[in-house]
Design a protein around this motif. Structure first.
Motif, PDB file in Angstrom:
ATOM      1  N   LEU A  77       0.889  -0.782  -0.541  1.00 26.70           N
ATOM      2  CA  LEU A  77       0.050  -0.047  -0.545  1.00 26.70           C
ATOM      3  C   LEU A  77       1.111   1.319   0.250  1.00 26.70           C
ATOM      4  N   ASP A  78       0.680   2.012  -0.588  1.00 25.19           N
ATOM      5  CA  ASP A  78       1.148   3.053  -1.301  1.00 25.19           C
ATOM      6  C   ASP A  78       0.303   4.067  -0.357  1.00 25.19           C
ATOM      7  N   LEU A  79       1.143   5.363   0.560  1.00 23.79           N
ATOM      8  CA  LEU A  79      -0.181   6.274   1.259  1.00 23.79           C
ATOM      9  C   LEU A  79       0.725   7.492   0.927  1.00 23.79           C
ATOM     10  N   ALA A  80       1.280   7.789  -0.545  1.00 28.66           N
ATOM     11  CA  ALA A  80       2.410   9.370  -0.674  1.00 28.66           C
ATOM     12  C   ALA A  80       1.147   9.751  -0.774  1.00 28.66           C
ATOM     13  N   GLU A  81      -0.082   9.673  -1.916  1.00 31.34           N
ATOM     14  CA  GLU A  81      -0.218  10.260  -2.203  1.00 31.34           C
ATOM     15  C   GLU A  81      -1.756  10.986  -1.036  1.00 31.34           C
TER      16      GLU A  81
END
Length: 277
Positions: free
Chosen positions: A60-64
């Motif tokens: 899971l990429d939470l960057a945005e």
């Protein structure tokens, strides 16, 4: 006298080894903290290729999301409901990191940078979606991202060609660099053409045909939106998995006479067939 405890003096056999690795992992880049919206769109996406997503490990990429709170426990449960396996988060804030650990997720500690959002055009128009390449971060040397970038926009003061008005944007993508393990190249419209080898652990996805003018050792999924007229062409069939419109063949189901040879995979009688080129 020989002691009966001689065996206790022997060193116990090593039970495990820790090794760093970067296998092919699908990254889910969250653009909203609305878990319900994610669930609705995810269900629709998985229905197109259910066998491909079965037990797939997900990062899971939470960057945005920035500092926006997200219910990672509910999100992890949602992924498991769809037979996905959430393993870790990337780019969390301190608060998100705590929620990830509480949800039983790992935290990716490698120095990966947050992905930048695409800047809006000066005229306020919405960019046309184009092919997407998902893979390792640029500092890992992944070559596919540059090939999959959206086409450069025409300057505002340049007049369009006479016959170009109203025409749809060009579809399809040609990739000239090798597609390495861990990279995913997705083309939502048109054919995907690859001129270099596709490594084991790499994934190619296209709505129409896939052409690989080199060895195909990874996964290839054509006809992603239930286009049964699509085909997969390659100069050397060594794939781990091939799929067209939901029909699929695993590596051990590909006939031996076609392995390592030029081949075409297509749909016939609601199943996949492999023919020699």
């Amino acid at each position: 006298m020989v002691s009966g405890r001689r065996g206790e003096k022997r060193q116990e056999q090593q039970a495990f080894a820790l090794k760093g690795t970067m296998p092919a992992i699908t990254m889910l880049c969250l653009k909203t903290a609305d878990v319900s919206a994610v669930g609705r769109q995810l269900a629709d996406h998985i229905s197109q290729m259910p066998h491909f997503f079965l037990h797939l490990p997900v990062l899971l990429d939470l960057a945005e999301l920035g500092d926006e709170p997200v219910d990672l426990d509910a999100l992890a449960g949602l992924l498991r409901k769809h037979n996905l396996v959430p393993i870790a988060v990337r780019n969390p804030t301190d608060a998100q990191r705590e929620r990830a650990v509480a949800a039983g997720l790992g935290v990716l500690r490698t120095p990966l940078t947050r992905s930048s959002r695409q800047a809006a055009p000066a005229d306020g128009s919405t960019p046309t979606p184009g092919p997407v390449a998902v893979g390792p971060a640029p500092d890992r040397g992944a070559p596919g991202g540059a090939a999959a970038a959206a086409p450069a926009r025409r300057p505002r003061d340049a007049a369009p060609p006479p016959d170009a008005a109203g025409e749809p944007p060009p579809a399809g993508l040609t990739v000239r660099q090798p597609v390495r393990s861990g990279q995913v190249i997705y083309v939502p419209h048109g054919d995907l053409v690859v001129l270099s080898p596709v490594s084991s652990g790499a994934e190619l996805i296209a709505n129409d045909n896939i052409h690989v003018y080199a060895p195909l050792r990874g996964r290839a999924m054509a006809g992603a939106h239930n286009n049964a007229d699509a085909s997969i062409f390659c100069m050397s069939l060594e794939a781990e998995f091939v799929s067209i419109a939901g029909r699929y063949l695993m590596a051990d189901e590909i006939p031996d006479e076609h392995r390592g040879k030029p081949a075409r995979i297509s749909v016939q009688n609601d199943g996949l067939v492999v023919t020699r080129l």
